[in-house]
Structure formats: C-alpha cells, structure tokens
Design a protein around this motif. Structure first.
Motif, PDB file in Angstrom:
ATOM      1  N   PHE A  21       0.788  -1.228   0.093  1.00 38.03           N
ATOM      2  CA  PHE A  21      -0.038  -0.099  -0.068  1.00 38.03           C
ATOM      3  C   PHE A  21       0.772   1.091   0.092  1.00 38.03           C
ATOM      4  N   GLN A  22       1.860   1.250   0.671  1.00 35.12           N
ATOM      5  CA  GLN A  22       2.838   2.397   0.945  1.00 35.12           C
ATOM      6  C   GLN A  22       3.453   3.042  -0.349  1.00 35.12           C
ATOM      7  N   HIS A  23       3.651   1.995  -1.197  1.00 37.09           N
ATOM      8  CA  HIS A  23       4.148   1.918  -2.834  1.00 37.09           C
ATOM      9  C   HIS A  23       3.107   2.708  -3.762  1.00 37.09           C
ATOM     10  N   THR A  24       1.995   2.835  -3.316  1.00 39.92           N
ATOM     11  CA  THR A  24       0.858   3.500  -3.991  1.00 39.92           C
ATOM     12  C   THR A  24       0.633   5.097  -3.648  1.00 39.92           C
ATOM     13  N   CYS A  25       1.346   5.459  -2.734  1.00 42.55           N
ATOM     14  CA  CYS A  25       1.115   6.695  -1.922  1.00 42.55           C
ATOM     15  C   CYS A  25       2.266   7.699  -2.580  1.00 42.55           C
ATOM     16  N   VAL A  26       1.818   8.806  -3.129  1.00 41.32           N
ATOM     17  CA  VAL A  26       2.745   9.885  -3.400  1.00 41.32           C
ATOM     18  C   VAL A  26       3.152  10.896  -2.354  1.00 41.32           C
ATOM     19  N   ALA A  27       2.464  11.158  -1.435  1.00 41.53           N
ATOM     20  CA  ALA A  27       2.911  12.154  -0.522  1.00 41.53           C
ATOM     21  C   ALA A  27       2.049  11.857   0.881  1.00 41.53           C
ATOM     22  N   ASP A  85      13.689  11.632   2.803  1.00 44.55           N
ATOM     23  CA  ASP A  85      14.067  10.956   3.737  1.00 44.55           C
ATOM     24  C   ASP A  85      12.926  10.249   4.871  1.00 44.55           C
ATOM     25  N   LEU A  86      11.966  11.299   5.052  1.00 46.86           N
ATOM     26  CA  LEU A  86      10.880  11.155   5.992  1.00 46.86           C
ATOM     27  C   LEU A  86       9.797  10.539   5.144  1.00 46.86           C
ATOM     28  N   PHE A  87       9.676  10.591   3.887  1.00 48.32           N
ATOM     29  CA  PHE A  87       8.507   9.959   3.269  1.00 48.32           C
ATOM     30  C   PHE A  87       9.020   8.696   3.133  1.00 48.32           C
ATOM     31  N   TYR A  88      10.146   8.179   3.020  1.00 49.88           N
ATOM     32  CA  TYR A  88      10.457   6.754   3.018  1.00 49.88           C
ATOM     33  C   TYR A  88      10.379   6.059   4.425  1.00 49.88           C
ATOM     34  N   ALA A  89      10.890   6.989   5.454  1.00 51.82           N
ATOM     35  CA  ALA A  89      10.811   6.379   6.658  1.00 51.82           C
ATOM     36  C   ALA A  89       9.434   6.239   7.502  1.00 51.82           C
ATOM     37  N   PRO A 134      14.660   3.230   0.060  1.00 52.00           N
ATOM     38  CA  PRO A 134      15.282   3.419   1.481  1.00 52.00           C
ATOM     39  C   PRO A 134      13.981   2.958   2.609  1.00 52.00           C
ATOM     40  N   GLY A 135      14.218   3.065   3.823  1.00 51.21           N
ATOM     41  CA  GLY A 135      13.110   2.603   4.886  1.00 51.21           C
ATOM     42  C   GLY A 135      13.349   1.371   5.441  1.00 51.21           C
ATOM     43  N   MET A 136      12.475   0.891   6.130  1.00 50.12           N
ATOM     44  CA  MET A 136      12.650  -0.365   7.306  1.00 50.12           C
ATOM     45  C   MET A 136      12.448  -1.463   6.424  1.00 50.12           C
ATOM     46  N   VAL A 137      11.938  -1.526   5.341  1.00 49.54           N
ATOM     47  CA  VAL A 137      11.574  -2.819   4.703  1.00 49.54           C
ATOM     48  C   VAL A 137      12.038  -2.553   3.055  1.00 49.54           C
ATOM     49  N   HIS A 138      13.082  -3.675   2.882  1.00 43.57           N
ATOM     50  CA  HIS A 138      13.491  -3.443   1.061  1.00 43.57           C
ATOM     51  C   HIS A 138      14.217  -4.915   1.123  1.00 43.57           C
ATOM     52  N   PRO A 139      14.441  -5.086  -0.126  1.00 43.76           N
ATOM     53  CA  PRO A 139      14.931  -6.569  -0.614  1.00 43.76           C
ATOM     54  C   PRO A 139      16.295  -6.472  -0.075  1.00 43.76           C
ATOM     55  N   LYS A 140      17.163  -7.479   0.100  1.00 42.14           N
ATOM     56  CA  LYS A 140      18.431  -7.676   0.249  1.00 42.14           C
ATOM     57  C   LYS A 140      19.526  -7.191  -0.606  1.00 42.14           C
ATOM     58  N   GLY A 141      19.321  -7.372  -1.726  1.00 40.45           N
ATOM     59  CA  GLY A 141      20.048  -7.110  -2.875  1.00 40.45           C
ATOM     60  C   GLY A 141      19.478  -5.357  -3.356  1.00 40.45           C
ATOM     61  N   ASP A 142      20.282  -5.282  -4.583  1.00 39.44           N
ATOM     62  CA  ASP A 142      20.078  -3.676  -5.092  1.00 39.44           C
ATOM     63  C   ASP A 142      18.869  -3.609  -6.100  1.00 39.44           C
ATOM     64  N   ASP A 188      15.424  -2.645   8.643  1.00 42.68           N
ATOM     65  CA  ASP A 188      16.589  -1.649   8.501  1.00 42.68           C
ATOM     66  C   ASP A 188      16.250  -0.530   9.190  1.00 42.68           C
ATOM     67  N   GLY A 189      16.894  -0.518  10.475  1.00 40.25           N
ATOM     68  CA  GLY A 189      16.608   0.911  11.212  1.00 40.25           C
ATOM     69  C   GLY A 189      17.507   2.153  10.959  1.00 40.25           C
ATOM     70  N   SER A 190      18.377   2.083  10.013  1.00 45.02           N
ATOM     71  CA  SER A 190      19.212   3.081   9.954  1.00 45.02           C
ATOM     72  C   SER A 190      18.571   4.411   9.482  1.00 45.02           C
ATOM     73  N   LEU A 191      17.591   4.419   8.497  1.00 43.80           N
ATOM     74  CA  LEU A 191      17.186   5.739   8.207  1.00 43.80           C
ATOM     75  C   LEU A 191      16.193   6.386   9.174  1.00 43.80           C
TER      76      LEU A 191
END
Length: 516
Positions: A183-189, A209-213, A421-429, A486-489
């Motif tokens: 669902f988050q990937h269909t949001c634009v702002a 940064d805030l948008f992806y976090a 970026p953000g808490m959830v993403h694949p392991k690769g690039d 992934d808690g870095s951001l």
C-alpha cells in the motif's frame, strides 16, 4: 402465543441459561450467543452512522474546509504537550479497541493522548490521478466514494474497516501487489504534524527521507494528518479463474509463474492443506458473460473461501465474473475465515439468508467485549500472523508454517518489493518478488505454545530475509527486531527530529518483550 410473548419467553430462558452456566463461560465457550444477539446489531448501527456521516460530509462539501482547522487543533495539542514539559510520550487518542489489530496496546493509558478526528476524503484529482484523504478513511469508505466516479486505488487491502493511516504506518497488501507493491508504494505524499508541532509535507522529491521512513514506523515519527494516493480507472468486473493444484512443489511453481505475469491484474492463492491449493488469477474488465456473473459480496452468498474450496473438492477449474467492489472486499464478510471460529454455523444457508446482512461483526467491538479470559485464550490457542518472505523461499516457508503451526487455509498474496530506503526492502540492489503468507486460526500442531512457536517462526523469517507484519503479536528481542528491519534511516530521523522524547521507539510500541 403472540410473537411478543414468545420473544419474552425465549429471552427469559436465555438469561436463566446464562446465569446457570456463568457469563464468562458463555462468552468463552458460546461466544456466538453474545455476538449474534448484541454485536451484530451494534455493528449495523456503527455502519449506518458512519455511512450517514460520510454522505452528509460529501453533500455539504465540509471536509476540505474543516481539515485545516482540525490540523491546527492537533498542532495546538502538541504544543501544549511541549509547554507541559514533554513529560510523557505522545500517541493518538483513538481508543485501542477501535483498531483492526488484535493486539491490545496498553501504552494509551500512560501516554499523552492527542485527539485526531480525521476521517474524510478531501479531494479527488482526476488530472493527477490522485486522491487526498485523511488517515481514518477506511477502505470500504474509500472504494464506495471512488467507484461511482470511475476510479479505484491500485492496492485495496482486504477488510472494509482497515484505515489509510494504519495501512501507511503499518502496511497493507492485496492481490494486485505483484504489480504495484505494498500500500505504501501507491502513496505519493504524506502530511504529518511533527514533535515540535510543525506541519510538514513529504514526497519522493520533498523531505524524501521522511517519506521513506514513515511506512512501518507505527506513528513514532509524527502524526499523519493526510495522504495522497494514486488512482487508476475502475472497471465493472474482475474476470477470475480458479485452478486447483495438488503437490506442494507444483503449488509453488504455479503460484510463482502466475505472480510474474503482469497481464494478471490479481493473483491469490488459498492453501487448504500441505498438498492442496487453489490458485486464482483475475483480470479487470467492463464486459462479462451474464451467466457467469457472481455477486459474491451479497449477504446470502457463501463465504468466499468456502466458495473457492468447491473447485478443489470438485477437482475442476472455473471462470466467473465478480463485480469489482465485491472482489475487493471478498474476504470481509467472513473476516477471511476467522468468523467460522466465532459463529460456527455462519456459512449455513439458513443463517446467511436470515442474518447474513448483519455480518460481519465489527472487529473493534469483538475486541472491546472479549474480556481477559477470551484474550488469553486467543493469545495461547489462536494465531493471526502475516509473514512476508521472498518468493524463492515459498516452498520452504509453507513447510515451516505446517510444522510450527499447522493452520489452514493459508493465504498467499504476491507483491513486488522495490529497493527503496526505509525499514523494509530486499537484501539486494534490485526489486524482488515476495509473498505474504497469512495464517489465521487455531493451530493444529500438537503441544503448540504461542511464544515458543512464534519465536521459531520469526527466526525462520529472519533467516530468509523476510518481514513480519507489525499488527500481530511479535516476540522478538530488540536485537532480533532490528536484524529483521533496517533501522538506519528510521533512527537517523528520530535523532534529527527530536522524536526520542516525543514518541516511543517502534519496537517498544509493538513487541511483546517490550510491552508491559
């Protein structure tokens, strides 16, 4: 005997029976009595109220005018919290029982409650193909608003009562997610009120940064006050094809194959045993064969998962046309298959025809009235979990679910996970195809123990670089949690925006090991 006397005699006998058995025993072992007599009528009243309210707001066009004023009120509450010395964490003032999550959050009793009364559709921008909404807008409300205009959103998560805010701050998925993502990937702002009371808009190009976090942060970076979501043209029907598949390897191969096909508007699997499943693919269309139209959302129709099971039992494929809005909310009436544990006879044709129009009971009311005994019973003998794992690990994952839980049906829903970026993403690039495995029901595994079994499941999910949906009970330690996510951001922004004194860390808010 008159109907009034008959009703009175029936109620008297019911009260005597309840007194004899004890109220708690009835609520635990015969919950359907309480649900049918009280919660179903109350749920209808809830729905009528919110539908009338949404209609009045739409007719009066009051939502956009009142939105700015309501946001200013939220900002004023945050600034008042700062004046008081920022002594407690903040959280939304929405009662915990109103959320769809079965988790009982006790933090609202000790945190500063910020009242957020934002539940309206603000704007439908046909040129940009974007709808702007407040966070408490539900999926049922949004599809009812957009469909008559010829629009829908790309990902419509199941269950009418799921809210935009919950789906952004947590996550959401649907059988179109193999194309559009979560669902988050269909949001634009997003628009948020931050810990200092300021109002900020963020997007992929503005405060990125805030948008992806924000997704998966569970309200620990700020208060969401509005979101902009992509729209796509709606069509009248979903042409759905049912295909029974036997053998775990064949199930996984077929499901993976269909999930990679972009010509499929929807892909979904229901696994009825370790070796049996039905794989469904759907395509949006405006044309339909009249003899094959199935209005599965009508109150007297069989529950969807039972309807699908008929194809497995008959060992035959099938094709039918389901009205789009019926399809989007196909699991709502039976709360997937959870309602069969609450009202065991709920799918009986007699019950459906007489009382199906009242189903389902509101999850919020079920939570409000469950009591400590039922809560503990559910916690120890019931599972509601969604685990997101790479598609390449599907076969191993189903085997693990079978050994550790043995809960069926299992819900399979594919999704593409971009490398954002953000808490959830694949392991690769690169973006990677994942699958949500949903387990809802009573585990049949012998000697099932909730904490030990779920910790074993969580360990497996971490090992394949998967993720656990945070609406459910989570038993991980803090180190294990941040190994999964992934808690870095997230941590960087909490430091930059002075969130540490304003909001608890997401782990402390949702994990059992941290909650008191």
């Amino acid at each position: 005997m008159s109907p009034v006397w008959s009703l009175g005699a029936g109620l008297l006998l019911l009260l005597l029976w309840v007194r004899h058995r004890g109220l708690e025993a009835v609520l635990v072992h015969h919950r359907w009595v309480f649900v049918c007599l009280f919660l179903l009528p109350l749920s209808i009243l809830f729905d009528v109220y919110y539908q009338l309210r949404a209609w009045a707001v739409w007719r009066l066009h009051s939502a956009p005018r009142q939105h700015a004023q309501r946001v200013r009120h939220i900002q004023a509450q945050v600034r008042e919290w700062k004046k008081e010395g920022s002594k407690r964490y903040m959280c939304t003032g929405r009662p915990g029982w109103l959320t769809v999550s079965l988790r009982v959050g006790k933090y609202k009793k000790i945190h500063k409650n910020i009242m957020i009364n934002l539940m309206d559709v603000l704007e439908v921008d046909s040129e940009r193909q974007v709808v702007r909404v407040e966070p408490l807008v539900s999926m049922g409300q949004l599809t009812a608003h957009l469909n008559p205009m010829g629009w829908t959103i790309p990902v419509v998560p199941e269950l009418d009562d799921l809210t935009v805010g919950g789906l952004i701050m947590g996550t959401g998925i649907e059988s179109s997610s193999h194309i559009y993502g979560l669902f988050q990937h269909t949001c634009v702002a997003y628009e948020l009120v931050l810990a200092d009371g300021s109002l900020v808009r963020c997007s992929p190009t503005e405060n990125s940064d805030l948008f992806y976090a924000v997704p998966w942060s569970c309200g620990t970076l700020g208060f969401l006050v509005a979101a902009e979501i992509k729209m796509i043209p709606a069509k009248k029907y979903v042409k759905i094809h049912y295909e029974p598949v036997r053998g775990l390897q064949k199930i996984c191969e077929k499901f993976t194959e269909e999930s990679k096909k972009k010509e499929n508007s929807f892909v979904e699997g229901l696994v009825y045993s370790l070796e049996e499943a039905v794989i469904m693919t759907g395509v949006l269309t405006d044309e339909a064969e009249q003899s094959k139209i199935n209005k599965i959302g009508n109150y007297y129709k069989p529950w969807f998962f039972k309807h699908v099971e008929k194809y497995l039992k008959a060992d035959r494929t099938g094709t039918e046309y389901i009205p789009s809005r019926h399809y989007y909310h196909r699991h709502t009436r039976s709360i997937f298959w959870e309602l069969q544990d609450i009202i065991p006879f709920g799918n009986n044709p007699v019950f459906r025809y007489l009382f199906g129009w009242m189903v389902p009971p509101k999850i919020s009311l079920l939570k409000l009235t469950q009591g400590e005994a039922i809560r503990k019973l559910y916690e120890q003998h019931h599972v509601v979990q969604d685990m997101l794992v790479p598609m390449k690990s599907l076969e191993k994952s189903i085997q693990t679910f079978h050994v550790d839980l043995n809960v069926y049906p299992l819900w399979l829903c594919p999704f593409i996970l971009p490398n954002n970026p953000g808490m959830v993403h694949p392991k690769g690039d690169e973006a990677e195809l994942y699958v949500d495995i949903g387990a809802y029901g009573e585990p049949k595994r012998k000697q099932f123990e909730a904490r030990a079994s779920m910790r074993q499941m969580e360990k497996f999910v971490r090992s394949v670089h998967g993720f656990q949906m945070l609406y459910a009970d989570c038993y991980m330690t803090r180190e294990e949690f941040w190994d999964m996510f992934d808690g870095s951001l997230y941590h960087k922004l909490r430091e930059q925006m002075n969130c540490k004194d304003a909001f608890p860390e997401v782990y402390d808010k949702i994990c059992k090991a941290a909650r008191h």
